[in-house]
Scaffold this active site. Structure first.
Site, PDB file in Angstrom:
ATOM      1  N   ARG A 151      -3.570  -0.490   5.383  1.00  0.00           N
ATOM      2  CA  ARG A 151      -4.065  -1.613   4.400  1.00  0.00           C
ATOM      3  C   ARG A 151      -2.970  -2.698   4.599  1.00  0.00           C
ATOM      4  O   ARG A 151      -3.384  -3.799   4.587  1.00  0.00           O
ATOM      5  CB  ARG A 151      -4.359  -0.952   3.115  1.00  0.00           C
ATOM      6  CG  ARG A 151      -5.660   0.050   3.327  1.00  0.00           C
ATOM      7  CD  ARG A 151      -5.971   0.615   2.025  1.00  0.00           C
ATOM      8  NE  ARG A 151      -4.731   1.523   1.642  1.00  0.00           N
ATOM      9  CZ  ARG A 151      -4.419   2.437   0.549  1.00  0.00           C
ATOM     10  NH1 ARG A 151      -5.478   2.229  -0.400  1.00  0.00           N
ATOM     11  NH2 ARG A 151      -3.458   3.295   0.467  1.00  0.00           N
ATOM     12  N   CYS A 165       0.766  -1.164  -0.039  1.00  0.00           N
ATOM     13  CA  CYS A 165      -0.030  -0.020  -0.003  1.00  0.00           C
ATOM     14  C   CYS A 165       0.842   1.286   0.067  1.00  0.00           C
ATOM     15  O   CYS A 165       2.119   1.134  -0.258  1.00  0.00           O
ATOM     16  CB  CYS A 165      -0.955  -0.018   1.133  1.00  0.00           C
ATOM     17  SG  CYS A 165      -0.481   0.191   2.803  1.00  0.00           S
ATOM     18  N   ASP A 223      -8.311   3.838   1.016  1.00  0.00           N
ATOM     19  CA  ASP A 223      -7.315   4.273   2.086  1.00  0.00           C
ATOM     20  C   ASP A 223      -7.940   4.784   3.414  1.00  0.00           C
ATOM     21  O   ASP A 223      -8.825   5.846   3.263  1.00  0.00           O
ATOM     22  CB  ASP A 223      -6.221   5.252   1.616  1.00  0.00           C
ATOM     23  CG  ASP A 223      -5.121   5.292   2.452  1.00  0.00           C
ATOM     24  OD1 ASP A 223      -5.207   4.546   3.790  1.00  0.00           O
ATOM     25  OD2 ASP A 223      -4.081   5.836   2.341  1.00  0.00           O
TER      26      ASP A 223
END
Length: 190
Positions: free
Chosen positions: A52, A46, A163
């Site tokens: 994440r 990520c 996100d």
């Protein structure tokens, strides 16, 4: 080290897992083959490696361990700005609600930048967004066959994982729920 090649969700060549030998001595596989086996490295990527990708890596590790299988699962960042930082506290809280994720692994996480070696050694690289895929492939064009959006494994080949950074605890909890079907699909190959 032996290299493995196979077919990933998008039905294109990807280094995956071993099911046979091809003419050049490399292993071949299909999407139905086992990703989670000793010697297989799965990299989750990520932006900053604080939300994440570490959530996905720790959840995937838990799912694979439930199946008494093994894989080398790591998470990495595409952005060096946050390198060395801990997991986001809201990500940690969300993970503690998930069965099987170990608190010590959460506490010990430090964000790390994706390296050339990570890419070279990976059998599968799962990214969270189309933009991540684009950036990663611009840096490492030879990795094209093994880079996939995480959501491809849940049958959503062009869907990003949003996100949660800067969002509420509910955003982080929702991110886990959003990632879970893809992670379960990868772990089911164990």
């Amino acid at each position: 080290a032996r290299r493995r090649r196979g077919v990933c969700p998008a039905a294109r060549p990807c280094r995956g897992v071993a099911t046979g030998q091809d003419s050049i001595g490399k292993h071949t596989s299909t999407v139905g083959s086992v990703y989670a086996m000793p010697g297989v490295q799965i990299v989750l990527v990520c932006t900053g490696n604080t939300c994440r990708s570490p959530m996905a890596a720790l959840m995937l590790r838990s799912l694979i361990e439930e199946r008494h299988a093994q894989a080398d699962i790591i998470s990495r960042a595409l952005d060096a700005m946050l390198s060395g930082g801990p997991i986001n506290p809201k990500a940690a809280t969300a993970l503690l609600k998930y069965p099987g994720v170990q608190r010590a692994l959460i506490n010990n996480h430090r964000s790390r930048l994706l390296s050339k070696d990570n890419v070279a050694n990976a059998d599968l690289i799962a990214v969270m967004t189309k933009e991540h895929r684009k950036k990663l492939l611009a840096l490492y064009p030879d990795a094209a066959g093994k880079v996939h959006l995480l959501q491809e494994f849940a049958g959503r080949p062009e869907q990003d994982i949003a996100d949660p950074f800067g969002g509420s605890q509910e955003n982080y909890d929702a991110t886990i729920v959003e990632m879970l079907p893809a992670l379960e699909a990868i772990a089911s190959k164990a």
